[in-house]
Design a protein around this motif. Structure first.
Motif, PDB file in Angstrom:
ATOM      1  N   SER A   1       0.850  -1.203   0.000  1.00  0.00           N
ATOM      2  CA  SER A   1       0.000   0.000   0.000  1.00  0.00           C
ATOM      3  C   SER A   1       0.874   1.237   0.000  1.00  0.00           C
ATOM      4  CB  SER A   1      -0.948  -0.020   1.197  1.00  0.00           C
ATOM      5  OG  SER A   1      -0.236  -0.233   2.387  1.00  0.00           O
ATOM      6  N   ASP A   2       0.923   1.902  -1.150  1.00  0.00           N
ATOM      7  CA  ASP A   2       1.778   3.075  -1.342  1.00  0.00           C
ATOM      8  C   ASP A   2       0.933   4.346  -1.444  1.00  0.00           C
ATOM      9  OD1 ASP A   2       3.691   1.092  -1.583  1.00  0.00           O
ATOM     10  OD2 ASP A   2       3.718   1.165  -3.779  1.00  0.00           O
ATOM     11  N   THR A   3       1.578   5.489  -1.301  1.00  0.00           N
ATOM     12  CA  THR A   3       0.876   6.765  -1.510  1.00  0.00           C
ATOM     13  C   THR A   3       1.682   7.634  -2.462  1.00  0.00           C
ATOM     14  OG1 THR A   3       1.949   7.711   0.441  1.00  0.00           O
ATOM     15  CG2 THR A   3      -0.247   6.794   0.762  1.00  0.00           C
ATOM     16  N   PHE A   4       1.005   8.561  -3.125  1.00  0.00           N
ATOM     17  CA  PHE A   4       1.716   9.523  -3.967  1.00  0.00           C
ATOM     18  C   PHE A   4       1.184  10.936  -3.737  1.00  0.00           C
ATOM     19  CE2 PHE A   4      -1.779   7.799  -6.504  1.00  0.00           C
ATOM     20  CZ  PHE A   4      -2.392   8.926  -7.017  1.00  0.00           C
ATOM     21  N   GLN A   5       2.083  11.906  -3.898  1.00  0.00           N
ATOM     22  CA  GLN A   5       1.709  13.320  -3.794  1.00  0.00           C
ATOM     23  C   GLN A   5       2.285  14.035  -4.999  1.00  0.00           C
ATOM     24  OE1 GLN A   5       2.520  15.250  -0.020  1.00  0.00           O
ATOM     25  NE2 GLN A   5       2.380  13.294   1.051  1.00  0.00           N
ATOM     26  N   ILE A   6       1.441  14.818  -5.636  1.00  0.00           N
ATOM     27  CA  ILE A   6       1.839  15.501  -6.864  1.00  0.00           C
ATOM     28  C   ILE A   6       1.552  16.987  -6.733  1.00  0.00           C
ATOM     29  CG2 ILE A   6       1.140  15.831  -9.291  1.00  0.00           C
ATOM     30  CD1 ILE A   6       0.592  12.703  -9.252  1.00  0.00           C
ATOM     31  N   THR A   7       2.480  17.809  -7.185  1.00  0.00           N
ATOM     32  CA  THR A   7       2.205  19.244  -7.367  1.00  0.00           C
ATOM     33  C   THR A   7       2.318  19.520  -8.856  1.00  0.00           C
ATOM     34  OG1 THR A   7       3.332  19.656  -5.293  1.00  0.00           O
ATOM     35  CG2 THR A   7       2.846  21.577  -6.650  1.00  0.00           C
TER      36      THR A   7
ATOM     37  N   LEU B   1      -2.737  20.481  -6.279  1.00  0.00           N
ATOM     38  CA  LEU B   1      -2.140  19.385  -5.505  1.00  0.00           C
ATOM     39  C   LEU B   1      -3.012  18.135  -5.655  1.00  0.00           C
ATOM     40  CD1 LEU B   1      -1.398  21.362  -2.198  1.00  0.00           C
ATOM     41  CD2 LEU B   1       0.107  21.014  -4.153  1.00  0.00           C
ATOM     42  N   ILE B   2      -2.384  17.027  -5.956  1.00  0.00           N
ATOM     43  CA  ILE B   2      -3.113  15.766  -6.149  1.00  0.00           C
ATOM     44  C   ILE B   2      -2.464  14.707  -5.249  1.00  0.00           C
ATOM     45  CG2 ILE B   2      -3.760  13.968  -7.830  1.00  0.00           C
ATOM     46  CD1 ILE B   2      -3.223  16.100 -10.023  1.00  0.00           C
ATOM     47  N   GLY B   3      -3.277  13.922  -4.602  1.00  0.00           N
ATOM     48  CA  GLY B   3      -2.724  12.842  -3.775  1.00  0.00           C
ATOM     49  C   GLY B   3      -3.571  11.595  -3.892  1.00  0.00           C
ATOM     50  N   GLY B   4      -2.983  10.448  -3.571  1.00  0.00           N
ATOM     51  CA  GLY B   4      -3.763   9.220  -3.645  1.00  0.00           C
ATOM     52  C   GLY B   4      -2.968   8.006  -3.207  1.00  0.00           C
ATOM     53  N   THR B   5      -3.522   6.843  -3.520  1.00  0.00           N
ATOM     54  CA  THR B   5      -2.907   5.601  -3.065  1.00  0.00           C
ATOM     55  C   THR B   5      -2.839   4.579  -4.201  1.00  0.00           C
ATOM     56  OG1 THR B   5      -3.048   3.841  -1.396  1.00  0.00           O
ATOM     57  CG2 THR B   5      -5.122   4.696  -2.194  1.00  0.00           C
TER      58      THR B   5
END
Ligand SMILES: [Zn+2]
Ligand SMILES: [Zn+2]
Length: 398
Positions: A185-191, A264-268
């Motif tokens: 289970s990973d997460t990501f954060q994008i700008t 800003l975008i985030g998710g898994t």
């Protein structure tokens, strides 16, 4: 043997319920599980089981040594709660605002204490050494398991077993499978950064909202077109923020005539195989880079790997399955259960030594105990602790 084990579980049941309810009322988070760890350590010491504390910062490890034994199995419980407000009205409800045992780790700790008590009584008929592992911080990254392993929790251990209460299955049922059981289970954060400006002059801007919207739509194709349909993966965008609105006020007062400079975008990302994880991660960034480049925007991409896959190995699976079958019969054994795309830091142990993780049914529709782990009204039918203890006890007695 089965009858003897259940008899012992019933005999200890009321005490174990009391321990579970005590821990439930005083939940602790992450590595800050001093009170709970104290209860576990005291319980083992009272059984004259040598105990090490401060393993993995606040974990507890006890070794029940059996003369002449050459094999050692480990049984693992997690001790931490969640930063959620409990919304049940049970008499043993959390006494601490904003913290609650809504994943059942209170029951895991109590059951492992119960198992230690029963195994101590059966000490003369044991054939393997048994290590009791009480770990902190299952719920919060970086997880307590790597810290426990670094401090030697798996040294000289041949096999490890873990259980989790699971209200979607009924009390008296067990569920497990071979191979991957719980997800990486990973997460990501994008700008995504463009150039803001007047909404009536979009040609003078680089609009990050339009690019981000394309990205979120495009990434759906990763699962549909880059992952083998017979493999499993999830990509979910759970955060999407642009513009200046204060989320608490809705859009009242927000500048509806301004294109913002960034989104800003985030998710898994959840996967069951390393190769699939690598592919999804790579394709996420390729899509982002391509779209940003096509539209003259820039981006940052921060990908955080979470807990690894919980992998059930042979011979542990066969051992767990035949033990479970012996205790509750074929009809109450769900095998092979489909893997779950939730994460578990038990995965770290399973990356090191042969392991098996088993779900212990904790639901009871008649009593209204149906809410899944992490639900604010999560609870267990405490009878499930008899089955949890019976399985762990029996595994250690083979
Ligand atoms: Zn949980
Ligand atoms: Zn849990």
């Amino acid at each position: 043997m089965k009858d003897q084990i259940f008899e012992q579980c019933h005999r200890h049941f009321n005490d174990i319920v009391a321990i579970r309810r005590d821990i439930h009322q005083y939940p602790e988070l992450g590595f800050d599980v001093h009170r709970t760890a104290g209860i576990a350590a005291d319980a083992l010491q009272a059984l004259e089981i040598p105990v090490k504390t401060g393993i993995g910062r606040t974990g507890v490890v006890g070794d029940l040594e059996v003369p002449g034994a050459t094999k050692r199995i480990a049984l693992r419980a997690d001790m931490d709660a969640l930063p959620i407000q409990e919304l049940t009205d049970v008499p043993y409800k959390s006494k601490i605002d904003g913290k609650a045992h809504l994943c059942g780790h209170d029951a895991h700790t109590a059951m492992l204490i119960g198992t230690a008590r029963i195994l101590s009584e059966f000490r003369s008929s044991l054939k393997t050494h048994v290590r009791f592992i009480f770990q902190p911080s299952e719920e919060a990254l970086p997880g307590g398991a790597p810290a426990m392993i670094a401090d030697g929790a798996l040294e000289d251990v041949d096999e490890i077993y873990g259980i989790h209460v699971f209200p979607l299955y009924t009390v008296g049922e067990y569920a497990t499978c071979s191979g991957p059981m719980l997800a990486q289970s990973d997460t990501f954060q994008i700008t995504l950064t463009g150039t803001g400006g007047h909404a009536a002059f979009p040609h003078l801007t680089v609009d990050p909202i339009v690019i981000s919207a394309q990205f979120v739509t495009a990434l759906q194709s990763i699962i549909a077109r880059n992952v083998n349909p017979l493999d499993s993966a999830v990509v979910s965008v759970t955060q999407f923020h642009g513009g200046d609105a204060n989320l608490q006020n809705g859009l009242t007062g927000a500048a509806l005539n301004v294109i913002p400079p960034k989104v800003l975008i985030g998710g898994t990302v959840r996967t069951l195989q390393k190769a699939v994880q690598t592919r999804v991660r790579g394709q996420l960034e390729r899509l982002l880079a391509g779209l940003a480049d096509a539209h003259n925007a820039t981006y940052t991409f921060d990908y955080q790997e979470g807990y690894p896959v919980t992998y059930n190995h042979e011979p542990c699976v066969s051992t767990a399955v035949s033990t479970a079958r012996g205790l509750v019969g074929e009809n109450n054994l769900i095998f092979p259960v489909l893997p779950i795309l939730g994460g578990e830091d038990f995965g770290y142990y399973s990356q090191k030594i042969p392991a098996c993780f088993v779900m212990v049914g904790a639901g009871n529709e008649e009593k209204g105990i149906v809410n899944m782990c992490h639900h604010p009204q999560f609870d267990i039918d405490e009878t499930c602790m008899i089955y949890g203890m019976a399985l762990l006890t029996n595994l250690a007695m083979l």
